[in-house]
Design an enzyme around this catalytic site. Structure first.
Site, PDB file in Angstrom:
ATOM      1  N   PHE A 230       2.074   8.184 -13.208  1.00 12.68           N
ATOM      2  CA  PHE A 230       0.649   8.160 -12.874  1.00 12.68           C
ATOM      3  C   PHE A 230       0.458   8.915 -11.565  1.00 12.68           C
ATOM      4  O   PHE A 230       1.431   9.438 -10.991  1.00 12.68           O
ATOM      5  CB  PHE A 230       0.157   6.702 -12.740  1.00 12.68           C
ATOM      6  CG  PHE A 230       0.672   6.012 -11.490  1.00 12.68           C
ATOM      7  CD1 PHE A 230       1.966   5.550 -11.440  1.00 12.68           C
ATOM      8  CD2 PHE A 230      -0.135   5.846 -10.368  1.00 12.68           C
ATOM      9  CE1 PHE A 230       2.458   4.927 -10.289  1.00 12.68           C
ATOM     10  CE2 PHE A 230       0.336   5.224  -9.222  1.00 12.68           C
ATOM     11  CZ  PHE A 230       1.645   4.772  -9.181  1.00 12.68           C
TER      12      PHE A 230
ATOM     13  N   LYS B 200      12.562   6.994 -12.391  1.00 16.96           N
ATOM     14  CA  LYS B 200      11.652   6.911 -11.237  1.00 16.96           C
ATOM     15  C   LYS B 200      11.727   5.540 -10.566  1.00 16.96           C
ATOM     16  O   LYS B 200      11.856   5.443  -9.345  1.00 16.96           O
ATOM     17  CB  LYS B 200      10.214   7.200 -11.681  1.00 16.96           C
ATOM     18  CG  LYS B 200       9.240   7.113 -10.524  1.00 16.96           C
ATOM     19  CD  LYS B 200       7.796   7.147 -10.942  1.00 16.96           C
ATOM     20  CE  LYS B 200       6.931   6.726  -9.769  1.00 16.96           C
ATOM     21  NZ  LYS B 200       5.520   6.594 -10.106  1.00 16.96           N
TER      22      LYS B 200
ATOM     23  N   ASP C 290       0.860  -1.181   0.000  1.00 19.29           N
ATOM     24  CA  ASP C 290       0.000   0.000   0.000  1.00 19.29           C
ATOM     25  C   ASP C 290       0.893   1.226   0.000  1.00 19.29           C
ATOM     26  O   ASP C 290       1.912   1.262   0.696  1.00 19.29           O
ATOM     27  CB  ASP C 290      -0.931   0.007   1.220  1.00 19.29           C
ATOM     28  CG  ASP C 290      -2.074   0.993   1.014  1.00 19.29           C
ATOM     29  OD1 ASP C 290      -2.705   0.961  -0.057  1.00 19.29           O
ATOM     30  OD2 ASP C 290      -2.323   1.823   1.907  1.00 19.29           O
TER      31      ASP C 290
HETATM   32  P1  IMP Z   1      -1.226   2.119  -4.410  1.00 17.57           P
HETATM   33  O1  IMP Z   1      -1.367   1.696  -2.983  1.00 17.57           O
HETATM   34  O2  IMP Z   1       0.110   1.750  -4.998  1.00 17.57           O
HETATM   35  O3  IMP Z   1      -2.365   1.644  -5.273  1.00 17.57           O
HETATM   36  O4  IMP Z   1      -1.265   3.709  -4.426  1.00 17.57           O
HETATM   37  C1  IMP Z   1      -2.402   4.440  -3.958  1.00 17.57           C
HETATM   38  C2  IMP Z   1      -2.436   5.830  -4.581  1.00 17.57           C
HETATM   39  O5  IMP Z   1      -1.286   6.593  -4.143  1.00 17.57           O
HETATM   40  C3  IMP Z   1      -2.359   5.861  -6.105  1.00 17.57           C
HETATM   41  O6  IMP Z   1      -3.646   5.711  -6.677  1.00 17.57           O
HETATM   42  C4  IMP Z   1      -1.776   7.247  -6.352  1.00 17.57           C
HETATM   43  O7  IMP Z   1      -2.764   8.250  -6.262  1.00 17.57           O
HETATM   44  C5  IMP Z   1      -0.805   7.417  -5.190  1.00 17.57           C
HETATM   45  N1  IMP Z   1       0.540   6.919  -5.562  1.00 17.57           N
HETATM   46  C6  IMP Z   1       1.154   5.805  -5.083  1.00 17.57           C
HETATM   47  N2  IMP Z   1       2.352   5.641  -5.660  1.00 17.57           N
HETATM   48  C7  IMP Z   1       2.506   6.679  -6.514  1.00 17.57           C
HETATM   49  C8  IMP Z   1       3.558   7.052  -7.404  1.00 17.57           C
HETATM   50  O8  IMP Z   1       4.586   6.382  -7.562  1.00 17.57           O
HETATM   51  N3  IMP Z   1       3.351   8.195  -8.104  1.00 17.57           N
HETATM   52  C9  IMP Z   1       2.237   8.945  -7.993  1.00 17.57           C
HETATM   53  N4  IMP Z   1       1.229   8.625  -7.205  1.00 17.57           N
HETATM   54  C10 IMP Z   1       1.353   7.498  -6.455  1.00 17.57           C
END
Ligand code: IMP
Length: 197
Positions: free
Chosen positions: A155, A178, A69
């Site tokens: 993203f 990145k 997460d």
């Molecule tokens: P997840 O837990 O990886 O799905 O991330 C949850 C949310 O955090 C994503 O939908 C993005 O809005 C934000 N997020 C997480 N990692 C990144 C990243 O590497 N770049 C930009 N936004 C991120």
């Protein structure tokens, strides 16, 4: 070869982790094990959410598993958007039409208008349930939020986040740069080092 579930269906994340663990682990996705539910993420920390997902798989499928997460934390906003990163605009009461990432960034930029403290960080927590034990691996990358979107790559909040030591946003730096320094890459590197030893 041992089987390990990655509690995700994100094709990019799966490809990355399979490449890192190839030869050591047969990494299965949620789809591969027939898990069709959207596993609840109701925690208030990345750690709680990651553990919630890994625990769900262990309890319902009896398989060793890891889950991740991630999110963005902005110092001047007391750590927001945090676990609400993916749905920040909605959480703040804004209607989301069209691109969700754009809506989230617009809300964040609006909240930071006139704010001089632009410090922020991305964090990831990976929870692993393996041979009866639970482990956590964390990664973060510090930086700042600029006041306009720049770049087409990546993203989420990438177009407004400039990592420390750089003057380009994550979206301008491109995936290769990145992924060499990201919060996720750092957490996953710790997980991989643990699993390979
Ligand atoms: P997840 O837990 O990886 O799905 O991330 C949850 C949310 O955090 C994503 O939908 C993005 O809005 C934000 N997020 C997480 N990692 C990144 C990243 O590497 N770049 C930009 N936004 C991120």
């Amino acid at each position: 070869m041992k089987t390990l579930v990655f509690a995700s269906n994100n094709a990019h994340k799966l490809e990355e982790i399979r490449a890192i663990l190839s030869g050591c682990f047969d990494v299965k996705s949620l789809k591969d094990i027939g898990c069709e539910v959207d596993i609840p993420e109701t925690g208030f920390t990345f750690r709680e959410n990651a553990l919630q997902k890994a625990t769900y798989v262990k309890e319902h499928f009896g398989l060793d598993c890891f889950a991740d997460d991630s999110g963005l934390q902005v110092e001047a906003l007391g750590g927001e958007p945090g676990v609400f990163s993916a749905r920040y605009a909605t959480k703040c009461g804004y209607p989301v039409e069209g691109n969700r990432d754009d809506a989230n960034m617009n809300v964040l930029l609006e909240k930071l208008a006139g704010e001089t403290n632009r410090k922020a960080k991305f964090s990831t927590c990976v929870a692993l349930i393996y041979e009866g034990e639970t482990y956590f691996f964390e990664g973060e990358v510090k930086g700042k939020i600029i006041d306009e979107k720049r770049g087409d790559g990546g993203f989420g909040y990438d177009p407004i986040f400039v990592p420390e030591g750089h003057d380009k946003t994550f979206a301008e730096l491109g995936n290769e740069v990145k992924n060499g320094m990201s919060h996720r890459a750092r957490a996953v590197a710790k997980l991989a080092a643990f699993l390979k030893n």
